[in-house]
Write an enzyme that holds these catalytic residues in place. Sequence first.
Site, PDB file in Angstrom:
ATOM      1  N   ASN A 140      -2.733   2.821   5.450  1.00 33.92           N
ATOM      2  CA  ASN A 140      -2.027   1.388   5.323  1.00 33.92           C
ATOM      3  C   ASN A 140      -2.057   0.807   6.570  1.00 33.92           C
ATOM      4  O   ASN A 140      -2.080   1.506   7.716  1.00 33.92           O
ATOM      5  CB  ASN A 140      -0.763   1.882   4.852  1.00 33.92           C
ATOM      6  CG  ASN A 140      -0.427   2.580   3.583  1.00 33.92           C
ATOM      7  OD1 ASN A 140      -1.426   2.715   2.767  1.00 33.92           O
ATOM      8  ND2 ASN A 140       0.877   3.019   3.119  1.00 33.92           N
ATOM      9  N   GLY A 141      -2.114  -0.479   6.553  1.00 32.76           N
ATOM     10  CA  GLY A 141      -2.008  -1.036   7.942  1.00 32.76           C
ATOM     11  C   GLY A 141      -3.448  -1.892   8.254  1.00 32.76           C
ATOM     12  O   GLY A 141      -3.901  -2.076   7.210  1.00 32.76           O
TER      13      GLY A 141
ATOM     14  N   GLU B 226      15.729 -25.710   0.814  1.00 29.37           N
ATOM     15  CA  GLU B 226      15.289 -24.094   0.467  1.00 29.37           C
ATOM     16  C   GLU B 226      16.745 -23.534   0.270  1.00 29.37           C
ATOM     17  O   GLU B 226      17.111 -22.549  -0.671  1.00 29.37           O
ATOM     18  CB  GLU B 226      14.544 -23.504   1.380  1.00 29.37           C
ATOM     19  CG  GLU B 226      14.512 -22.157   1.560  1.00 29.37           C
ATOM     20  CD  GLU B 226      13.633 -21.582   0.101  1.00 29.37           C
ATOM     21  OE1 GLU B 226      13.401 -22.505  -0.588  1.00 29.37           O
ATOM     22  OE2 GLU B 226      13.841 -20.371   0.178  1.00 29.37           O
TER      23      GLU B 226
ATOM     24  N   LYS C  37      17.902 -21.500  -3.100  1.00 25.93           N
ATOM     25  CA  LYS C  37      18.394 -20.045  -2.926  1.00 25.93           C
ATOM     26  C   LYS C  37      19.553 -19.755  -3.729  1.00 25.93           C
ATOM     27  O   LYS C  37      19.660 -18.905  -4.469  1.00 25.93           O
ATOM     28  CB  LYS C  37      18.286 -19.608  -1.496  1.00 25.93           C
ATOM     29  CG  LYS C  37      17.228 -19.108  -0.748  1.00 25.93           C
ATOM     30  CD  LYS C  37      16.239 -18.000  -1.397  1.00 25.93           C
ATOM     31  CE  LYS C  37      15.472 -18.501  -2.381  1.00 25.93           C
ATOM     32  NZ  LYS C  37      13.973 -18.939  -2.033  1.00 25.93           N
TER      33      LYS C  37
ATOM     34  N   ARG D 184       6.087  -0.899  -4.538  1.00 27.46           N
ATOM     35  CA  ARG D 184       5.384  -1.387  -3.050  1.00 27.46           C
ATOM     36  C   ARG D 184       4.436  -2.585  -3.338  1.00 27.46           C
ATOM     37  O   ARG D 184       4.160  -3.195  -2.343  1.00 27.46           O
ATOM     38  CB  ARG D 184       4.800  -0.243  -2.300  1.00 27.46           C
ATOM     39  CG  ARG D 184       5.844   0.697  -1.912  1.00 27.46           C
ATOM     40  CD  ARG D 184       4.959   1.877  -1.052  1.00 27.46           C
ATOM     41  NE  ARG D 184       4.607   1.659   0.175  1.00 27.46           N
ATOM     42  CZ  ARG D 184       5.125   1.657   1.280  1.00 27.46           C
ATOM     43  NH1 ARG D 184       6.276   1.952   1.266  1.00 27.46           N
ATOM     44  NH2 ARG D 184       4.414   1.379   2.281  1.00 27.46           N
TER      45      ARG D 184
ATOM     46  N   GLU E 170      19.379 -20.414  -7.530  1.00 31.28           N
ATOM     47  CA  GLU E 170      18.854 -19.413  -8.466  1.00 31.28           C
ATOM     48  C   GLU E 170      19.447 -18.051  -8.265  1.00 31.28           C
ATOM     49  O   GLU E 170      19.340 -17.385  -9.263  1.00 31.28           O
ATOM     50  CB  GLU E 170      17.072 -19.398  -7.782  1.00 31.28           C
ATOM     51  CG  GLU E 170      16.598 -18.958  -6.808  1.00 31.28           C
ATOM     52  CD  GLU E 170      15.373 -18.967  -6.335  1.00 31.28           C
ATOM     53  OE1 GLU E 170      14.559 -18.737  -7.225  1.00 31.28           O
ATOM     54  OE2 GLU E 170      15.003 -18.954  -5.370  1.00 31.28           O
TER      55      GLU E 170
ATOM     56  N   TRP F  28      -3.080  -2.615  -1.359  1.00 31.61           N
ATOM     57  CA  TRP F  28      -2.965  -3.694  -1.510  1.00 31.61           C
ATOM     58  C   TRP F  28      -3.710  -4.512  -0.562  1.00 31.61           C
ATOM     59  O   TRP F  28      -3.655  -4.463   0.809  1.00 31.61           O
ATOM     60  CB  TRP F  28      -1.320  -4.368  -0.914  1.00 31.61           C
ATOM     61  CG  TRP F  28      -0.654  -5.606  -1.755  1.00 31.61           C
ATOM     62  CD1 TRP F  28      -0.368  -5.724  -2.785  1.00 31.61           C
ATOM     63  CD2 TRP F  28      -0.352  -6.662  -0.700  1.00 31.61           C
ATOM     64  NE1 TRP F  28       0.150  -6.993  -2.672  1.00 31.61           N
ATOM     65  CE2 TRP F  28       0.083  -7.652  -1.534  1.00 31.61           C
ATOM     66  CE3 TRP F  28      -0.987  -6.965   0.590  1.00 31.61           C
ATOM     67  CZ2 TRP F  28       0.319  -8.829  -1.114  1.00 31.61           C
ATOM     68  CZ3 TRP F  28      -0.519  -8.390   1.169  1.00 31.61           C
ATOM     69  CH2 TRP F  28      -0.113  -9.230   0.034  1.00 31.61           C
TER      70      TRP F  28
ATOM     71  N   CYS G 155       0.803  -1.300   0.197  1.00 31.08           N
ATOM     72  CA  CYS G 155       0.040  -0.149   0.086  1.00 31.08           C
ATOM     73  C   CYS G 155       0.872   1.338  -0.091  1.00 31.08           C
ATOM     74  O   CYS G 155       2.078   1.009   0.325  1.00 31.08           O
ATOM     75  CB  CYS G 155      -0.807  -0.018   1.292  1.00 31.08           C
ATOM     76  SG  CYS G 155      -2.111  -1.245   1.220  1.00 31.08           S
TER      77      CYS G 155
ATOM     78  N   LYS H 191       8.683 -14.183 -11.262  1.00 33.85           N
ATOM     79  CA  LYS H 191       8.134 -14.051 -10.156  1.00 33.85           C
ATOM     80  C   LYS H 191       7.213 -14.995  -9.902  1.00 33.85           C
ATOM     81  O   LYS H 191       6.913 -15.672  -9.101  1.00 33.85           O
ATOM     82  CB  LYS H 191       7.830 -12.809  -9.623  1.00 33.85           C
ATOM     83  CG  LYS H 191       7.341 -12.396  -8.452  1.00 33.85           C
ATOM     84  CD  LYS H 191       8.582 -12.801  -7.267  1.00 33.85           C
ATOM     85  CE  LYS H 191       7.995 -12.903  -5.859  1.00 33.85           C
ATOM     86  NZ  LYS H 191       8.902 -13.650  -4.954  1.00 33.85           N
TER      87      LYS H 191
ATOM     88  N   HIS I 250      24.701 -42.668   1.418  1.00 31.47           N
ATOM     89  CA  HIS I 250      24.139 -43.539   0.634  1.00 31.47           C
ATOM     90  C   HIS I 250      24.424 -43.113  -0.709  1.00 31.47           C
ATOM     91  O   HIS I 250      23.766 -43.322  -1.828  1.00 31.47           O
ATOM     92  CB  HIS I 250      22.552 -43.611   0.658  1.00 31.47           C
ATOM     93  CG  HIS I 250      22.137 -44.247   2.043  1.00 31.47           C
ATOM     94  ND1 HIS I 250      22.323 -45.663   2.272  1.00 31.47           N
ATOM     95  CD2 HIS I 250      21.907 -43.483   3.155  1.00 31.47           C
ATOM     96  CE1 HIS I 250      21.852 -45.849   3.390  1.00 31.47           C
ATOM     97  NE2 HIS I 250      21.538 -44.731   4.232  1.00 31.47           N
TER      98      HIS I 250
HETATM   99  O1  M6R Z   1       3.886 -18.001  -5.883  1.00 34.82           O
HETATM  100  P1  M6R Z   1       4.228 -19.176  -5.382  1.00 34.82           P
HETATM  101  O2  M6R Z   1       4.543 -19.260  -4.112  1.00 34.82           O
HETATM  102  O3  M6R Z   1       3.199 -20.163  -6.010  1.00 34.82           O
HETATM  103  O4  M6R Z   1       5.410 -19.438  -6.289  1.00 34.82           O
HETATM  104  C1  M6R Z   1       6.198 -20.823  -6.102  1.00 34.82           C
HETATM  105  C2  M6R Z   1       7.371 -20.822  -6.785  1.00 34.82           C
HETATM  106  O5  M6R Z   1       7.440 -20.738  -8.163  1.00 34.82           O
HETATM  107  C3  M6R Z   1       8.446 -20.083  -6.087  1.00 34.82           C
HETATM  108  O6  M6R Z   1       8.515 -20.206  -4.843  1.00 34.82           O
HETATM  109  C4  M6R Z   1       9.882 -20.037  -6.769  1.00 34.82           C
HETATM  110  O7  M6R Z   1      10.389 -21.467  -6.488  1.00 34.82           O
HETATM  111  C5  M6R Z   1      10.857 -19.057  -6.297  1.00 34.82           C
HETATM  112  N1  M6R Z   1      11.382 -18.445  -7.211  1.00 34.82           N
HETATM  113  C6  M6R Z   1      11.688 -19.564  -5.125  1.00 34.82           C
HETATM  114  O8  M6R Z   1      12.589 -18.234  -4.935  1.00 34.82           O
END
Ligand code: M6R
Length: 610
Positions: free
Chosen positions: A102-103, A483, A487, A27, A490, A76, A2, A605, A506
Amino acid sequence: MCGIVGYIGKNNDPRLGLEALKRLEYRGYDSAGMAVYDAKKKRIVSLRAVGRISELEKKFYEHPFEGMPFIFHTRWATHGEPSVKNAHPHFDCTKTISVAHNGIIENYQTLKEHLQKEGHVFHSDTDTEVLAHLIESLYKNSLEKAVHKALGMVRGTYGLAVLSSREPDKIIAARLSSPLLIGVGKGEHIIASDASAVLAHTKDVVYMQDGDIAVITPDSFSITTKNYEARNPAVEQLEWNLEAAQKGGYPHFMLKEIFEQPDAIENSLRGRILAQDGKAKLGGLEVVKEKLRDIEKVHIIACGTASYAASVGEYMLEEYAGIPTEVDFASEFRYRKPLLNSRTAVLAVSQSGETADTLAALREAREKGAMTLGIVNVVGSTIARETDAGVYNHAGPEIGVASTKAFTSQLAVLALLTLFLGRQRGMSVVIGKRIANELALIPGHMREILKQDAAIKKIAAKYRNAQNALYIGRKYNFPIALEGALKLKEISYIHAEGYASGEMKHGPIALIDDKFPTIAIAPEDSVYEKMLSNIQEIKARKGKIIAVTTMGNTKISALADDVIYIPKTLEMLTPLLSVLPLQLLAYHIGVLNGRDVDKPRNLAKSVTVE
Ligand code: M6R
């Protein structure tokens, strides 16, 4: 999340507000609106539109008009879907008071019922509209006093701008846990959620503090606290350029979002922890609350980072709520003919709420008669709309492609869900209270970890040239190993794998040599001793070890080359902490290697294709 802009001064052209509002687009928002005082008509004229600011602009240019003061807003959605009626600014009954907010107003429901009994008529589903009617009901002859009184009655957070045709010589602004600043010009003032919106006009700003209420006129501003004590803050000089301002001074959105995590988790938890009863209150699940008692199995579907949050959720739900839980990549779930019935709850976890595979899997589950639930960050997104019930993350918009604050907020919501379902199924009050209390401490713990950023950057510099990396963890921290590896992949394009530590022998242990770093997530929990053995095995093969462990555990430095510490918490909540160093490590390695961390190659995204 927002954005607010307000202007009072020599300029009579609302286009100034539109331009300033565009500076806040980054934002994240789903609708926009404006309220302008028209001195000739002696009333407030407003326009609102769903979607981009350009939609609002289009409406404005159909019949352009002049006026001042004005307040603008990008919304938002939190309470009520993105729609024209829910877009801000909102009005009182007589349309003489207009608010942009906002909030979240936590006690809006109680206030709304009270105001409705008094005869106030509401036109939106938002919590914000309550503020306009409350100020109206308290107004005698001073807008400032009415706002003071109203804010004394609300619980929650706000960045607030109030405009009234009864006193068009001023704007009232207020702040509590939602940023607001006053840009100081010559014969004009512009208020905004952040500096990017005022930079084109002035570099002189006053940052409002929590509890501040400001009366702003073209030539002056005065700030008082909630108790009417005067505050005279210094006018500060902005040193940022526009781009830096939008990132709040951080070089990248990813870093900004990593550092926003304590606040994001506070927002996810706000109003949802009943500490006294050791329970969670999840308004979005009220409609299915009774049905949930009969659920025999939870099946979680998600993609990427969200799927790792789901896997942590599996451990939580099975251990504490006693519900058999299964996690699937949404893309697999769709094609493997899962066995579902009306006693299965299929829970979609998604930041965007638009991921094609998750959505398709959800539809498949609904077809098969399962109850569908969602944990979604983007309000009003398709998954949020198509599920029977759900819980919003309230983490705020996530702009960096790499998911960070959405992930930890998913974990926080899964912990709340565990508490909610657990207490329905015989979890004791003592355990419930323990989880509730420890959850509330998480934001503070996160702040402690973030203080180690400079040290983590040094570790990143040491390992930035690695070709491969291994992440290992057990139980709750096995998904965190996955995870952490994702990170790094990517953001830095370095090959990394996440493994359950027990699986090392294994196969993957064959990879280990003195050039191969392993990131071992080893908090002092129920599997710590086992983790130590795995670390020994790697050390025996001259592998380099970066350990993430509990504060105070100095013994591990005998084994590890580098150590990052996290505060002690309940075992099931350690993932909320242990992932932070891994996010920072990936971020710094990516930046040191010249990667475009906010927009890594080949990634989007929101993945809206199968
Ligand atoms: O919008 P979503 O949470 O459904 O997206 C899922 C994945 O595409 C997302 O988490 C992706 O793996 C990210 N790039 C990870 O950082």
